[in-house]
Design an enzyme around this catalytic site. Structure first.
Site, mmCIF file in Angstrom:
data_model
loop_
_atom_site.group_PDB
_atom_site.id
_atom_site.type_symbol
_atom_site.label_atom_id
_atom_site.label_comp_id
_atom_site.label_asym_id
_atom_site.label_seq_id
_atom_site.Cartn_x
_atom_site.Cartn_y
_atom_site.Cartn_z
ATOM 1 N N GLU A 1 19.760 19.732 -2.962
ATOM 2 C CA GLU A 1 19.979 20.744 -3.996
ATOM 3 C C GLU A 1 19.683 20.172 -5.371
ATOM 4 O O GLU A 1 20.193 19.096 -5.724
ATOM 5 C CB GLU A 1 21.449 21.207 -4.008
ATOM 6 N N CYS A 2 18.900 20.867 -6.159
ATOM 7 C CA CYS A 2 18.700 20.578 -7.571
ATOM 8 C C CYS A 2 18.383 19.099 -7.797
ATOM 9 O O CYS A 2 17.295 18.632 -7.463
ATOM 10 C CB CYS A 2 19.912 21.043 -8.367
ATOM 11 N N GLY A 3 19.286 18.312 -8.349
ATOM 12 C CA GLY A 3 19.022 16.906 -8.592
ATOM 13 C C GLY A 3 18.666 16.147 -7.335
ATOM 14 O O GLY A 3 17.862 15.199 -7.365
#
Length: 432
Positions: free
Chosen positions: A319-321
């Site tokens: 997710e994301c980072g």
């Protein structure tokens, strides 16, 4: 029906000091020997770490759309059975968003205390307070609290400006030894503030003699029992990256994995740790890989373990980072480019401007999962999306979700209890 003193801490806008005041209030009551539970409205990974430190208990999210009214009611009811005080910190302004913090407070009968940053304000404080108190007559308005006050004289001026119908709850001074440090995604997390406990204690000391420090009225919380969850992840060992670079995790998400039958272990890429032995699936949550890019690039043991996991075709959800860590390179906002793992084709670039923010949902084979997005980076990739999220209010296209071999990745932060079957599919490697 469980009953517990409860208070919603709202404000006129972001940046008013809600987290500081909520943390101080929790610490003040905890020092009296009371059990305090705090909830945070909306999607937030940073403020809850501070609130957890202040209260000594895990902090869950409440949101009528993302979490859902039924689950919010169950969380509050469960807390009321064990706690002596429930605090709910709002996000942004009290009436901002659809649904807003005020909507949540009304739905569960929570009295509202409004925090106003008064450092650049005098008699207008009264006008703002009156507007917050009167804007929605169906809201139970507990009173108004002044933050960052310059002097006792300033405090008297603010209190005198209040109409009789608006209760003065007190004030705390605007001293730098109380304020909490911030960066581009919000406040620093608890583990990054060396003197956090001292700051919270000083804020609690200042708040102790105020009317806000008195216990609010009890609120009744009733909820239907939660339905038992199917053991969709029985026997699955999920490894979760967890450190300062990968820290954006909803506690409810990890609890869900356990409820579905999974065994959850954590490891730290920043400490160059290998994956836990026998891990069947891997979760790389969001966080701040851009602040630790050079360290992550140097650490080969973790990198080799993640690459081996992916090469073996085992499920990997990022997710994301976490997704940025899997790309070929990451360029920070200063223009410094660092090689990442190269497991996903593409490059990420950090900007000084917000790239995306808001509630979104994504629908697939198992139905809709709700969540949110909040990031300052953008990626350039040749991958075609497998699914695309939609914005909660407008239904406009949102974040893409990519599948590349055993890897599933997206900027979207899912709230997994909104669709346990969708979450289980991520860690089984099933079609989504």
């Amino acid at each position: 029906m469980p009953s517990c003193p409860a208070l919603f801490v709202g404000a006129m806008a972001s940046g008013q000091g809600k987290t500081t005041i909520t943390a101080a209030l929790a610490r003040a009551h905890r020092r009296r020997g009371l059990r305090v539970r705090i909830f945070k409205t909306g999607p937030d990974f940073l403020d809850p770490t501070i609130l957890e430190r202040a209260s000594g208990a895990s902090v869950d999210s409440l949101d009528l759309w993302m979490v859902g009214e039924t689950r919010c009611r169950q969380l509050l009811s469960d807390a009321a059975r064990d706690a002596d005080l429930i605090l709910v910190e709002g996000m942004m302004g009290l009436f901002d968003g659809t649904p807003s913090g005020a909507d949540l407070a009304k739905r569960f009968g929570l009295p509202v205390a409004a925090v106003i940053d008064a450092q650049a304000m005098a008699q207008t404080f009264g006008a703002v307070a009156l507007g917050l108190a009167r804007f929605d007559a169906s809201l139970t308005f507990h009173g108004v609290f002044a933050n960052r006050v310059g002097s006792d004289y300033h405090a008297r001026m603010l209190e005198d400006a209040l109409p009789e119908e608006v209760r003065w709850l007190g004030h705390v001074p605007g001293t730098p030894d109380i304020a909490l440090p911030e960066r581009h995604l919000g406040l620093h997390s608890a583990g990054e503030i060396d003197d956090l406990d001292a700051r919270i204690d000083r804020a609690a000391d200042a708040l102790e003699p105020t009317a806000l420090a008195k216990l609010p009225p009890p609120v009744d919380f009733d909820a239907p029992p939660a339905s038992p969850l199917p053991r969709l992840l029985d026997g699955v060992h999920v490894a979760v990256a967890q450190d300062a670079a990968f820290s954006f995790v909803y506690p409810a998400n990890l609890r869900l994995l356990v409820s579905l039958g999974a065994r959850v272990s954590t490891f730290s890429p920043l400490a160059d740790e290998p994956l836990p032995a026998g891990a069947d699936a891997l979760y790389l949550p969001g966080g701040y890989p851009e602040l630790h890019a050079s360290t992550l690039a140097r650490h080969r043991r973790t990198a080799d373990a993640v690459r081996a996991h992916a090469a073996a075709g085992r499920p990997l959800f990022a997710e994301c980072g976490g997704m940025l860590y899997l790309l070929e390179t990451l360029t920070d906002s200063a223009g410094v480019t660092t090689p990442m793992l190269g497991l996903l084709p593409g490059h990420a670039t950090l900007s000084t401007r917000l790239a995306a923010l808001g509630m979104q949902s994504i629908a697939g084979k198992h139905g809709e999962m709700r969540g949110h997005t909040f990031h300052y980076s953008h990626i350039d990739t040749a991958l075609a999306p497998t699914l695309t999220a939609r914005h909660a209010q407008s239904d406009a296209p949102g974040e893409p979700l990519y599948r590349h071999g055993a890897i599933v990745a997206s900027y979207l932060h899912g709230y997994w209890p909104s669709n346990p079957a969708f979450a289980a599919a991520l860690f089984h490697g099933d079609a989504i």
